[in-house]
Design an enzyme around this catalytic site. Structure first.
Site, PDB file in Angstrom:
ATOM      1  N   CYS B 163     -15.662  -5.454  -4.993  1.00  0.00           N
ATOM      2  CA  CYS B 163     -15.947  -4.394  -4.026  1.00  0.00           C
ATOM      3  C   CYS B 163     -17.308  -3.744  -4.212  1.00  0.00           C
ATOM      4  CB  CYS B 163     -14.821  -3.392  -4.061  1.00  0.00           C
ATOM      5  SG  CYS B 163     -13.255  -4.234  -3.743  1.00  0.00           S
ATOM      6  N   HIS B 294     -18.543   5.778  -4.110  1.00  0.00           N
ATOM      7  CA  HIS B 294     -17.604   4.656  -4.016  1.00  0.00           C
ATOM      8  C   HIS B 294     -16.289   5.227  -3.478  1.00  0.00           C
ATOM      9  CE1 HIS B 294     -15.909   0.768  -4.716  1.00  0.00           C
ATOM     10  NE2 HIS B 294     -15.002   1.244  -5.538  1.00  0.00           N
ATOM     11  N   GLU B 305     -15.604   8.457 -11.323  1.00  0.00           N
ATOM     12  CA  GLU B 305     -16.893   8.545 -10.629  1.00  0.00           C
ATOM     13  C   GLU B 305     -17.515   9.929 -10.823  1.00  0.00           C
ATOM     14  OE1 GLU B 305     -16.636   7.297  -6.559  1.00  0.00           O
ATOM     15  OE2 GLU B 305     -18.820   7.200  -6.328  1.00  0.00           O
ATOM     16  N   LYS B 324     -15.123   6.056   2.889  1.00  0.00           N
ATOM     17  CA  LYS B 324     -13.847   5.321   2.861  1.00  0.00           C
ATOM     18  C   LYS B 324     -12.709   6.181   3.419  1.00  0.00           C
ATOM     19  CE  LYS B 324     -14.835   2.048  -0.864  1.00  0.00           C
ATOM     20  NZ  LYS B 324     -16.163   2.495  -1.307  1.00  0.00           N
ATOM     21  N   HIS B 329     -10.913   1.036   2.502  1.00  0.00           N
ATOM     22  CA  HIS B 329     -11.757   0.305   1.562  1.00  0.00           C
ATOM     23  C   HIS B 329     -12.050  -1.072   2.155  1.00  0.00           C
ATOM     24  CE1 HIS B 329     -13.753  -1.149  -1.793  1.00  0.00           C
ATOM     25  NE2 HIS B 329     -12.955  -0.796  -2.771  1.00  0.00           N
ATOM     26  N   PHE B 389     -13.289  -4.053  -9.212  1.00  0.00           N
ATOM     27  CA  PHE B 389     -12.434  -4.740 -10.175  1.00  0.00           C
ATOM     28  C   PHE B 389     -13.332  -5.528 -11.119  1.00  0.00           C
ATOM     29  CE2 PHE B 389      -7.975  -5.493  -8.184  1.00  0.00           C
ATOM     30  CZ  PHE B 389      -7.798  -4.131  -8.087  1.00  0.00           C
TER      31      PHE B 389
END
Lengths: 381, 402, 85
Positions: B163, B294, B305, B324, B329, B389
């Site tokens: 991602c 993010h 974050e 998002k 996402h 990930f």
């Protein structure tokens, strides 16, 4: 890290994990002997019928035999192959990893689509379990394409760049190109650059459905190759020597073979461009390791490109005859075959060779390699 | 000597709008693109919301590709790329094809095609796999689709760093142009929603039931989304030569890897990535006026974050919102949408909101998530975060055109 | 614990060992999975998911903190699976 270093990277160690054996020395011995890795694969997958009885696969490969039990229970096959190959490559290099350089050492790994088997099996559970969400939590990361590269980083504690290039047949060329740029632009001091492909019923049936009418095609293979690529000046400054220099890589994307713009001509341009960048004349090229795979309409484009630039003095090396069609890992196995020829033969020191790749979609690439023997390295060290 | 790299074209294909005008208008009003899933049968799933692109008609935009020959993700990428060159006022036929290319990020590649193949496997067995679907499956076709649509013969790379992939792509495109290796690059990302990702996020407790509410005290997870994001990068010289409008400048980027947990984010790795990006771009944290987060909306991501932001920016970090909250996402396309939003922040002078926030999480102070509504702001540098990930972190930095 | 519950107890021990990638005899009755076997949130969910499938029960994820050792896991599963000592 200093940006824009001029010299292209060098290879200070490498591994090949395949049906030909485990590690660089086993691979080199098989290549010299011209031994094929073809084995019987019936019974390799529980309940999974395969279209052909043989492949250049590793039915006996188990991650835990190499890495132990802890941490290997939830690795898909591609990831396991890559992690083991990375370990073998790190054992083959004299690069010493410590807390200081783990931050600037990364991984660039080529793939087709990660482990298609793992992703597809994950999705299968959404259809076949009592409820669609009863998927396996620990296997979630294996369904994602960057699993192999990121697990290599975890296993070897590499905090530098971590990237996966989904290049299929061109993945080896892609990984080299991306890795070179990252190093030249100061994003990494050293990289494990490699590629991985696994054999599975999914790959076997996909191959059968697409190319079942091509009886001369190479059998499917599997495996991983990892190169330890380092900054050339840094290696030289520390008095170490390299297995190979990688002076140039070129790429182009044209029409599928048979179409226009012609990928054969495109490949010729790529080889020409790469040789000029490397400062090598076509007559000086000792070997060309091609990706020819026994599918005439695809091979024709590659042969046309090679023939247009390289003369009869350049020896052809078709490694797929031994290691099989390893798709994303194919280009890296071609490169490993060249490294294998150099490994124990000082007579070839400093000779230049070329790797070529052509995809069914019309992507083409060429890499130039100048190799050296380990004998020389022994003297230097 | 580095060449400067500028952005002249923006191409979003998203659940909140296709084309920069529609996308920008939605960001400004905080429109949600979330709706009940229709692309797969949700029977048996307790949660059924996602950010699917409803009105995707690739044939309306594409001029070269035949949509029947390409998977959904390739089509998202190719349409986004076509929109980006149109926004840039560039006729791709007028550039030297070998000096133009693309790099596209993806998490799951042609996941919709693979989903179909899996259904065939379950229903009829592998000998019945559709050859056409097998042919369309490799993710390398995503970049090939873009190059084929635009007639480019230079770089065509599909990068997968899960991602964070779009930011990897933008970084690579930036390097190729800055170093003089090439002149024009389309960079971005594409992904399609699929059943297995929905199931996986649900199973690990990371999927929200109704809405994605990053930085909210009661945030419960993310929602999967899809789309294509593309930016056209070139040099100021080529842009000026054809009288093109320069949206913004790419200042630099940073990459790092947590090398720890396969799923859980690590604040130390993220902070390291921020420092690398700042160093690469030659800026300091104080230069950053806005962070496009993010911001997945999972408790773990948002905390990690913000922890990293506090470590790097100290007690008074810039505002940081998550688009998002509107898009879900979008995986490999996500940081490309973040980059497009970053450009709009620089050119239009507003901060996109984090929608669905009813009570900002007191554990995340002093970060201001711009809750609920957009707000005007005069920003010179935007930081665009992308994490993934496998601990694959990538951050890009954009500056106002000068 | 009665003789009747012992098989469940050993089944859970084996499942935990599989998830934690250790041998069953390494799993003590009351040792914390996180401390003794380097477990994490994903492995915890994995264990919950395996238990759900094996015994065909539904365990809310809010029970995860209550499944931190073998004996704690047993108590939670016993409650949802209606095992009676």
């Amino acid at each position: 890290m200093t940006p824009d270093r001029g010299a292209p990277p060098v290879v200070t160690g490498w591994s090949a994990l395949s049906s030909l054996g485990t590690g660089a020395d086993a691979f080199a011995a098989a290549v010299r002997a011209g031994r094929s890795g073809l084995v019987d694969v019936r019974g390799m997958f529980d309940g999974g019928e395969l279209p052909r009885h043989t492949a250049c696969a590793m039915p006996g490969f188990r991650a835990r035999d190499h890495l132990g039990r802890k941490g290997t229970g939830y690795l898909d096959r591609s990831t396991a192959l890559a992690v083991v190959a990375a370990r073998l490559a790190l054992a083959d290099t004299d690069l010493e990893l410590g807390d200081d350089n783990r931050r600037t050492t990364g991984v660039v790994l080529g793939t087709t689509a990660g482990s298609i088997r793992a992703t597809s099996a994950y999705d299968r559970d959404t259809l076949t379990q009592d409820r669609p969400y009863l998927v396996d939590p620990m296997l979630f990361p294996t369904a994602v394409m960057n699993s192999a590269a990121s697990r290599c980083a975890v296993w070897h504690r590499l905090h530098g760049v971590n990237a996966t290039v989904a290049g299929g047949q061109l993945a080896g060329i892609d990984a080299l190109r991306y890795g070179r740029t990252l190093m030249a632009r100061g994003h990494a001091d050293a990289l494990l650059v490699g590629a991985v492909e696994e054999f599975s019923p999914h790959m076997a049936w996909g191959d059968e459905r697409l190319y079942g009418s091509e009886p001369g095609r190479a059998p499917l293979g599997e495996g991983a190759v990892v190169l330890v690529a380092e900054d050339a000046e840094r290696v030289r400054a520390s008095g170490r020597s390299a297995d190979a220099e990688l002076p140039a890589v070129a790429f182009g994307r044209f029409a599928p073979p048979g179409g226009s713009p012609d990928p054969g001509k495109g490949l010729a341009d790529c080889i020409d461009r790469a040789l000029r960048q490397a400062g090598v004349h076509a007559d000086e090229v000792r070997f060309v390791a091609t990706g020819e795979r026994g599918i005439p309409h695809l091979d024709a484009a590659e042969q046309a490109g090679v023939d247009a630039v390289l003369g009869p003095g350049t020896h052809r090396l078709r490694i797929k005859e031994l290691v099989g069609e390893c798709h994303a890992a194919a280009g890296m196995f071609q490169l490993a075959a060249l490294l294998a020829l150099h490994r124990n033969d000082p007579a070839l020191d400093g000779r230049t060779s070329v790797v070529t790749s052509v995809s069914s979609g019309g992507a083409v690439g060429a890499a130039v390699l100048r190799g050296f023997s380990r004998t020389r390295r022994g003297h230097a060290g | 000597m580095d060449r400067r790299v500028v952005i002249t074209g923006l191409g979003p294909v998203s659940s909140i709008g296709t084309g920069i005008a529609a996308f920008g208008a939605s960001l400004r009003v905080g429109r949600s693109g979330i709706s009940p899933v229709t692309s797969f049968d949700t029977t048996g799933f307790p949660y059924v919301m996602a950010g699917e692109v409803r009105d995707f008609v690739p044939g309306a935009v594409l001029r070269v590709l035949d949509p029947r020959e390409w998977g959904r993700t390739s089509l998202f990428a190719a349409v986004a790329a076509r929109l980006a060159v149109e926004d840039a006022g560039l006729d791709p036929a007028t550039v030297p094809p070998e000096r133009a290319g693309c790099v596209i990020g993806t998490t799951s590649g042609e996941s919709r095609v693979l989903q179909g193949l899996t259904e065939q496997w379950v229903a009829e067995g592998m000998p019945a796999l559709s050859p056409e679907d097998v042919r369309q499956c490799p993710p390398s076709r995503i970049a090939a689709a873009v190059s084929c649509e635009l007639g480019f013969t230079g770089e065509a790379m599909t990068l997968s760093a899960a991602c964070a992939a779009s930011n990897y792509a933008i970084g690579y495109a930036y390097d190729l142009i800055a170093s003089g290796e090439t002149d024009y690059m389309v960079a971005g990302g594409a992904d399609s929603t699929v059943r297995w990702a929905h199931a996986g996020f649900y199973r690990v407790g990371a999927l929200a039931e109704h809405a994605c509410a990053p930085f909210d005290r009661n945030r419960s997870g993310t929602l999967t989304g899809e789309g294509g994001s593309a930016l056209l990068l070139e040099t100021p010289e080529t842009a000026r030569a054809r009288g093109a409008r320069i949206h913004a400048e790419v200042l630099g980027y940073g990459l790092s890897c947590d090398a720890g947990h396969p799923v859980a984010p690590d604040p130390a790795g993220i902070a390291d990535c921020m420092r690398r990006a700042h160093r690469n771009a030659g800026i300091t944290p104080a230069d950053v006026g806005y962070i496009c987060a993010h911001g997945t909306g999972t408790p773990a991501n948002d905390l990690a974050e913000v922890t990293a932001v506090r470590e790097v920016f100290g007690a008074s970090p810039p505002p940081m919102s998550s688009i998002k909250s509107m898009l879900g996402h979008t995986m490999g396309a996500a940081s490309g949408f973040g980059a497009i939003a970053a450009v709009l922040v620089l050119t239009q002078g507003f901060l996109p909101p984090t929608i669905n926030v009813t009570e900002p999480d007191p554990a995340l102070v002093p970060v201001d998530p711009v809750p609920g509504r957009a707000r005007p702001a005069d920003v010179r540098v935007v930081q665009n975060n992308g994490f993934a990930f496998g601990g694959n972190n990538a951050i890009t930095l954009f500056g106002r055109a000068t | 614990m009665t003789q009747a519950t012992r098989p469940h107890w050993e089944e859970l021990r084996e499942m935990a060992a599989e998830v934690l990638e250790v041998e069953p005899e390494e799993i003590s009755d009351t040792g914390l999975f996180t401390e003794e076997h380097d477990s994490d949130s994903l492995r915890a969910i994995e264990l919950l998911s395996r238990v759900e499938k094996k015994y065909r029960i539904e365990l809310p994820q809010s029970e995860l903190p209550n499944m931190a050792s073998l004996s704690a896991l047993y108590d939670v599963v016993a409650k949802y699976a209606h095992w009676h000592d």
